[in-house]
Write a protein that holds these residues in place. Structure first.
Motif, short mmCIF file in Angstrom:
data_model
loop_
_atom_site.label_atom_id
_atom_site.label_comp_id
_atom_site.label_asym_id
_atom_site.label_seq_id
_atom_site.Cartn_x
_atom_site.Cartn_y
_atom_site.Cartn_z
N TYR A 223 0.88 -1.17 0.00
CA TYR A 223 0.00 0.00 0.00
C TYR A 223 0.91 1.21 0.00
CZ TYR A 223 -3.75 3.22 1.26
OH TYR A 223 -4.66 4.25 1.26
N ASP A 224 0.87 1.98 -1.07
CA ASP A 224 1.90 3.00 -1.31
C ASP A 224 1.23 4.17 -2.04
OD1 ASP A 224 3.95 4.51 -2.40
OD2 ASP A 224 4.96 2.84 -3.38
N THR A 225 0.72 5.14 -1.27
CA THR A 225 -0.13 6.17 -1.88
C THR A 225 0.33 7.60 -1.58
OG1 THR A 225 -1.55 6.17 0.07
CG2 THR A 225 -2.21 4.73 -1.74
N GLN A 226 1.38 7.77 -0.80
CA GLN A 226 1.73 9.15 -0.44
C GLN A 226 3.20 9.47 -0.74
OE1 GLN A 226 -0.23 8.77 3.35
NE2 GLN A 226 1.65 8.40 4.48
N SER A 227 3.70 8.83 -1.80
CA SER A 227 5.04 9.14 -2.29
C SER A 227 4.93 9.39 -3.80
CB SER A 227 5.99 7.97 -2.07
OG SER A 227 6.12 7.70 -0.71
#
Ligand SMILES: NC(=O)c1ccc[n+]([C@@H]2O[C@H](COP(=O)([O-])OP(=O)(O)OC[C@H]3O[C@@H](n4cnc5c(N)ncnc54)[C@H](O)[C@@H]3O)[C@@H](O)[C@H]2O)c1
Length: 448
Positions: free
Chosen positions: A313-317
Motif C-alpha cells: 500500500y503505497d499512496t503518499q510518495s
C-alpha cells in the motif's frame, strides 16, 4: 451460503414484487419471464465514483434507477438529471441528511442498492439494504473492522440476501486472462502472488488551502477529503481489495484454501508532511501534523495450503500508478511490470514472453463476450463487467461471483494489518468467515 438463493431464505424480508416472483427454484418458464423484467436499482453516494458507476450502469440493458441518495444536493441532482436523460424517468431523491438512505432501502420498487459513499458508511448501508431484502452492491472496502466484516456475513446469512463488494480489478482484462491461465493449469499449482495499490494520491488529500476539514470542498471537486483522517489515525494497508481480489480468486481462497495469518510492517511517514510543506509552506498546521500512516506498507499473508502473498500500500510518495501484480506457480510466472510471462516448456529457456502471446488462446470467455461493449467504460472496461455481473446475479436471483465471504475476507486485511503493525509486525490470524465451509465450497463459476 453458496449457489442459488433459496426461496425460503430470500423471500424473508423481500418487499419487491420482482423478488417475490423470481426465486430460482421456480420452473424455468417463470425464470425466463422474469428475465424480461427490469432490474430496479438505487444508488447511495453519487460523488466521483458513484456518478461514474451510474453512467456505466445506465448503459446496461434491462435496468432502471428508481432512487438516489446523497447528502450533497448538487451531487444528488446531477445523478437525477443523468438518469432522467437516459431513462426518461427521474429517480426519487433522498437528501435529507446522512441517515436518509434508511428510508430509501425500504422502497418496494427496488431489487438492489449500490453503495459508493465514504468507507465508514459501507457496512451500515449494505446491512440496511440486505435487511430490507435488497441485494447490496458495495464499493471497496466493504468493511473497516473485524466486527463489521462479521456483521456483513451474519446479515447476509440470516436474511438470505446476497452482498457483493464491487471489486472491479477482478474484471480487468489481463486479470481475467490470468485467471483463465491459472484455471487451465498453464502456470501450474499456485505458489506465490504479489500486488499493490501503488498510486500517488497526495493531491486528493487536501483542498486548495492545504486543509481536509472543509465540508464544502468536495462540492468544488477537491479530492476525497473524507479519506485523509484515516491517514491521521490508522497505520496499515488501508486499501487491500484491488490487489487481493484477483489473487484470492487465483488461489481459490474460501473455496478450497484460506488465508491463515498475516504480518505487516509500515515505513516511516513523510509524504503528506512534505506535500503540504512544499505546497503551502512549513508553517501550515498540516505540514506539522502527525500522520499515523507509514508511506509504504508491506503485508505478507500465508494460506492454509502453503501459498504466500505480498501486498503493498503505497499512496503518499511520488510514483507512477502500478498495481504491481506477480503471479507465480509451479510451471511459470507472470509479472505486470514487465507485461510478460514465462512458462516452462512453452517459453524460450529463461526468456520472458509478452503476455500478448497468450491472448488469443487464453482470453477469458467473459471478456470475449463483453469486451467490445465494456472497453469504453471506466478502468479499462472493468467497471462495466463488474456491474454487468452484479446485475446478472440480481436478475437471476443468484449469489454474485464475489460473495459476502469474499467481501469480508478481502476487507479484513485492513484491520488485521493495523493490528500487526501496532504489535511490531506480530502474526495476526484471519477469522474463518465461512466457519469451515471453505473446505467444500466450489471454485467460482467464472473461473471454470
Ligand atoms: N473500485 C474503484 O475503482 C473505486 C474508485 C474510486 C473510489 N472507490 C470507492 O468509492 C467510494 C466513494 O469514493 P468517491 O471518490 O466517489 O468519494 P466522493 O467523496 O467523491 O463521493 C462520496 C459521495 O458520498 C456522499 N455521501 C457521504 N455520506 C453520505 C450519506 N450518509 N448518505 C448519502 N450520501 C453520502 C457524498 O456527499 C459524496 O457525494 C469510496 O469507498 C472509494 O473507496 C472505488
Amino acid at each position: 451460503m453458496s449457489g442459488k438463493v433459496t426461496r425460503r431464505r430470500f423471500v424473508r424480508g423481500v418487499s419487491s414484487a420482482f423478488a417475490a416472483s423470481a426465486i430460482l427454484d421456480l420452473p424455468q418458464r417463470t425464470v425466463m419471464a422474469n428475465h424480461e423484467k427490469k432490474v430496479r436499482l438505487a444508488f447511495v453516494g453519487v460523488g466521483n465514483r458513484g456518478t461514474g458507476l451510474l453512467k456505466t450502469l445506465l448503459n446496461l440493458e434491462g435496468v432502471e434507477v428508481n432512487a438516489v441518495s446523497d447528502i450533497r444536493r448538487a451531487h444528488l441532482e446531477r445523478a437525477q438529471r443523468l438518469a432522467e436523460a437516459k431513462q426518461g424517468k427521474r429517480p426519487v431523491g433522498y437528501g435529507e441528511g446522512p441517515e436518509d438512505f434508511r428510508k430509501l432501502v425500504l422502497r418496494s420498487d427496488l431489487d438492489a442498492v449500490i453503495v459508493a459513499t465514504p468507507w465508514e458508511w459501507h457496512t451500515p448501508m449494505a446491512v440496511a439494504a440486505m435487511k430490507a431484502g435488497k441485494y447490496a452492491g458495495v464499493e471497496v472496502p466493504a468493511a473497516l473492522t473485524v466486527d463489521e466484516c462479521w456483521e456483513l456475513v451474519k446479515t447476509s446469512e440470516e436474511t438470505g440476501v446476497p452482498c457483493m463488494m464491487l471489486e472491479n480489478v477482478c474484471y480487468f482484462r489481463d486479470m481475467l486472462l490470468l485467471l483463465n491461465l491459472v484455471r487451465q493449469g498453464v502456470l501450474g499449482e499456485m505458489l506465490h502472488c504479489e500486488g499493490g495499490y501503488q498510486h500517488d494520491s497526495r493531491a486528493g488529500c487536501f483542498d486548495d488551502k492545504g486543509n481536509f476539514d472543509d465540508p464544502q470542498a468536495s462540492d468544488r471537486g477537491l479530492g476525497q477529503l473524507w479519506y485523509t483522517p484515516h491517514t491521521v489515525r490508522r497505520n496499515g494497508n488501508l486499501y487491500p481489495t484491488h490487489p487481493i481480489g484477483p489473487i484470492a480468486q487465483y488461489m481459490n481462497i474460501e473455496r478450497g484454501d484460506r488465508f491463515t495469518y498475516l504480518v505487516s510492517l509500515s515505513s516511516k511517514s513523510r509524504g503528506l508532511n512534505l506535500w503540504v510543506e512544499n505546497k503551502f509552506g512549513p508553517a501550515h498546521k498540516n505540514a506539522r501534523l502527525n500522520y499515523a500512516l507509514g508511506d509504504i506498507n508491506t503485508t505478507l499473508i500465508k494460506t492454509h495450503s502453503g501459498c504466500t502473498v505480498v501486498l503493498y500500500y503505497d499512496t503518499q510518495s511520488p510514483r507512477p500508478y502500478d498495481l504491481g501484480f506477480r503471479v507465480q506457480g509451479t510451471r511459470g510466472i507472470y509479472e505486470m511490470a514487465k507485461d510478460s510471462i514465462y512458462i516452462e516448456g512453452l517459453s524460450p529457456h529463461e526468456k520472458w514472453e509478452a503476455i500478448e502471446t497468450y491472448r488469443e488462446k487464453y482470453e477469458h470467455p467473459l471478456w470475449r463476450t463483453l469486451g467490445a461493449a465494456a472497453q469504453k467504460h471506466g478502468h479499462g472496461g472493468s467497471d462495466y463487467v463488474t456491474l454487468h455481473q452484479f446485475v446478472k446475479a440480481v436478475r437471476e436471483r443468484n449469489q454474485p461471483e464475489q460473495d459476502v465471504y469474499d467481501a469480508a475476507t478481502w476487507s479484513v486485511i485492513s484491520p488485521l494489518s493495523e493490528k500487526s503493525v501496532a504489535q511490531g509486525s506480530a502474526p495476526v490470524e484471519f477469522p474463518d468467515f465461512t466457519r469451515g465451509k471453505w473446505k467444500t465450497r466450489k471454485p467460482l463459476e467464472i473461473s471454470s
